[in-house]
Scaffold this motif. Sequence first.
Motif, PDB file in Angstrom:
ATOM      1  N   PHE A   1      42.867  30.965  27.443  1.00  0.00           N
ATOM      2  CA  PHE A   1      44.266  31.017  27.022  1.00  0.00           C
ATOM      3  C   PHE A   1      44.778  32.450  26.898  1.00  0.00           C
ATOM      4  N   LEU A   2      43.911  33.373  26.498  1.00  0.00           N
ATOM      5  CA  LEU A   2      44.321  34.769  26.417  1.00  0.00           C
ATOM      6  C   LEU A   2      44.622  35.324  27.800  1.00  0.00           C
ATOM      7  N   GLY A   3      43.767  35.003  28.770  1.00  0.00           N
ATOM      8  CA  GLY A   3      44.015  35.431  30.146  1.00  0.00           C
ATOM      9  C   GLY A   3      45.296  34.827  30.701  1.00  0.00           C
ATOM     10  N   MET A   4      45.532  33.548  30.383  1.00  0.00           N
ATOM     11  CA  MET A   4      46.765  32.892  30.814  1.00  0.00           C
ATOM     12  C   MET A   4      47.992  33.567  30.214  1.00  0.00           C
ATOM     13  N   PHE A   5      47.898  33.917  28.934  1.00  0.00           N
ATOM     14  CA  PHE A   5      49.033  34.527  28.248  1.00  0.00           C
ATOM     15  C   PHE A   5      49.370  35.891  28.835  1.00  0.00           C
ATOM     16  N   ILE A   6      48.340  36.715  29.067  1.00  0.00           N
ATOM     17  CA  ILE A   6      48.584  38.044  29.629  1.00  0.00           C
ATOM     18  C   ILE A   6      49.156  37.921  31.044  1.00  0.00           C
ATOM     19  N   ALA A   7      48.639  36.964  31.824  1.00  0.00           N
ATOM     20  CA  ALA A   7      49.170  36.749  33.176  1.00  0.00           C
ATOM     21  C   ALA A   7      50.634  36.309  33.111  1.00  0.00           C
ATOM     22  N   TRP A   8      50.955  35.425  32.185  1.00  0.00           N
ATOM     23  CA  TRP A   8      52.328  34.951  32.035  1.00  0.00           C
ATOM     24  C   TRP A   8      53.274  36.092  31.679  1.00  0.00           C
ATOM     25  N   LYS A   9      52.834  36.942  30.745  1.00  0.00           N
ATOM     26  CA  LYS A   9      53.661  38.086  30.350  1.00  0.00           C
ATOM     27  C   LYS A   9      53.870  39.037  31.533  1.00  0.00           C
ATOM     28  N   CYS A  10      52.826  39.301  32.268  1.00  0.00           N
ATOM     29  CA  CYS A  10      52.923  40.238  33.381  1.00  0.00           C
ATOM     30  C   CYS A  10      53.716  39.648  34.545  1.00  0.00           C
ATOM     31  N   ASN A  11      53.569  38.352  34.770  1.00  0.00           N
ATOM     32  CA  ASN A  11      54.379  37.706  35.800  1.00  0.00           C
ATOM     33  C   ASN A  11      55.859  37.863  35.499  1.00  0.00           C
ATOM     34  N   ASN A  12      56.219  37.736  34.226  1.00  0.00           N
ATOM     35  CA  ASN A  12      57.623  37.839  33.819  1.00  0.00           C
ATOM     36  C   ASN A  12      58.124  39.282  33.800  1.00  0.00           C
ATOM     37  N   LYS A  13      57.300  40.206  33.284  1.00  0.00           N
ATOM     38  CA  LYS A  13      57.735  41.592  33.114  1.00  0.00           C
ATOM     39  C   LYS A  13      57.538  42.446  34.363  1.00  0.00           C
ATOM     40  N   LEU A  14      56.452  42.180  35.102  1.00  0.00           N
ATOM     41  CA  LEU A  14      56.113  43.011  36.253  1.00  0.00           C
ATOM     42  C   LEU A  14      56.259  42.283  37.584  1.00  0.00           C
ATOM     43  N   GLY A  15      56.316  40.969  37.528  1.00  0.00           N
ATOM     44  CA  GLY A  15      56.414  40.189  38.747  1.00  0.00           C
ATOM     45  C   GLY A  15      55.087  39.959  39.433  1.00  0.00           C
ATOM     46  N   CYS A  16      53.986  40.418  38.806  1.00  0.00           N
ATOM     47  CA  CYS A  16      52.667  40.265  39.414  1.00  0.00           C
ATOM     48  C   CYS A  16      51.601  40.695  38.415  1.00  0.00           C
ATOM     49  N   VAL A  17      50.358  40.521  38.816  1.00  0.00           N
ATOM     50  CA  VAL A  17      49.224  41.090  38.080  1.00  0.00           C
ATOM     51  C   VAL A  17      48.493  42.042  39.017  1.00  0.00           C
ATOM     52  N   THR A  18      47.871  43.060  38.442  1.00  0.00           N
ATOM     53  CA  THR A  18      47.163  44.071  39.234  1.00  0.00           C
ATOM     54  C   THR A  18      45.744  44.241  38.698  1.00  0.00           C
ATOM     55  N   GLY A  19      44.975  45.065  39.388  1.00  0.00           N
ATOM     56  CA  GLY A  19      43.627  45.356  38.923  1.00  0.00           C
ATOM     57  C   GLY A  19      43.614  46.011  37.554  1.00  0.00           C
ATOM     58  N   ASP A  20      44.604  46.859  37.285  1.00  0.00           N
ATOM     59  CA  ASP A  20      44.702  47.483  35.967  1.00  0.00           C
ATOM     60  C   ASP A  20      44.896  46.435  34.871  1.00  0.00           C
ATOM     61  N   ILE A  21      45.674  45.432  35.165  1.00  0.00           N
ATOM     62  CA  ILE A  21      45.914  44.368  34.187  1.00  0.00           C
ATOM     63  C   ILE A  21      44.641  43.557  33.952  1.00  0.00           C
ATOM     64  N   PHE A  22      43.871  43.342  35.001  1.00  0.00           N
ATOM     65  CA  PHE A  22      42.589  42.651  34.828  1.00  0.00           C
ATOM     66  C   PHE A  22      41.679  43.451  33.899  1.00  0.00           C
ATOM     67  N   GLY A  23      41.624  44.768  34.124  1.00  0.00           N
ATOM     68  CA  GLY A  23      40.793  45.612  33.276  1.00  0.00           C
ATOM     69  C   GLY A  23      41.261  45.598  31.837  1.00  0.00           C
TER      70      GLY A  23
END
Length: 257
Positions: free
Chosen positions: A210-232
Amino acid sequence: MIDELKGLVLFMTRIPVGRSKSDFEGIAKYFMFMPLVGTLISLFGVFTAYILNYLGFTSGNIIGTAVLFTLLYIQGFHHLDGLADYGDSWMVTGNARKKLEVMKDVYMGIGGFVFVFFVELLSLFSFAYLFETSTFTLFLKYIIIIETCSRLGLLSCACCGIPANDGTGRFFAKKSNEYHLLTGLIFSLGVSILLQIPKIGVLCSILAVFLGMFIAWKCNNKLGCVTGDIFGATAEISRMVFLIVIIAFTPYFSLIG
């Protein structure tokens, strides 16, 4: 498959497992093994704690610092760099393009510094607290399950995130799906069963998803994507969260048996 798994370990760690001829497309097919990569990294932290304890060190601060440094070093400080870039993007006002540009530059801003400082400081003191309040064997088990589940959080973020247009992270976001996430969850739960801490394992595993889902959701909305930096960043934030959760919930688990 063996060569691609070697490539995954080489890319995510400093562990010398030999050379790999696989590209990122091939490596990403086996991203479901990320929790086990976390398990592998954790063994070096366990070894560090064991050696220091054997030599007679009893200070939680020393043990916690040494364990955290070992974990960060073995992963090549990749995720620490991602956490700093993620922190910088949080503090930048503007559109998604501007935030992504800040994440790609070579400088660390105040946002990145604050994120790294407090996330790692909380992790350090949490390791120290667990060392001083748990049996040594249980402390070693905590190191393993926390690193395992932190990579499950990373996998969950990749599975739920929108791939970026460039960067190595896009390969993992494109290839990751529900099958990868389910397999990674099974790996994490399997590790917790082998360690004989199923309650903590289930709690951290579910929280990781759920934490990974939440961070992905936030980044999808704010950045339009996820990156390797976000994974780290997800891996580093997950470690901190799991440490705090274990400290908070362990007394309740001991009460219910």
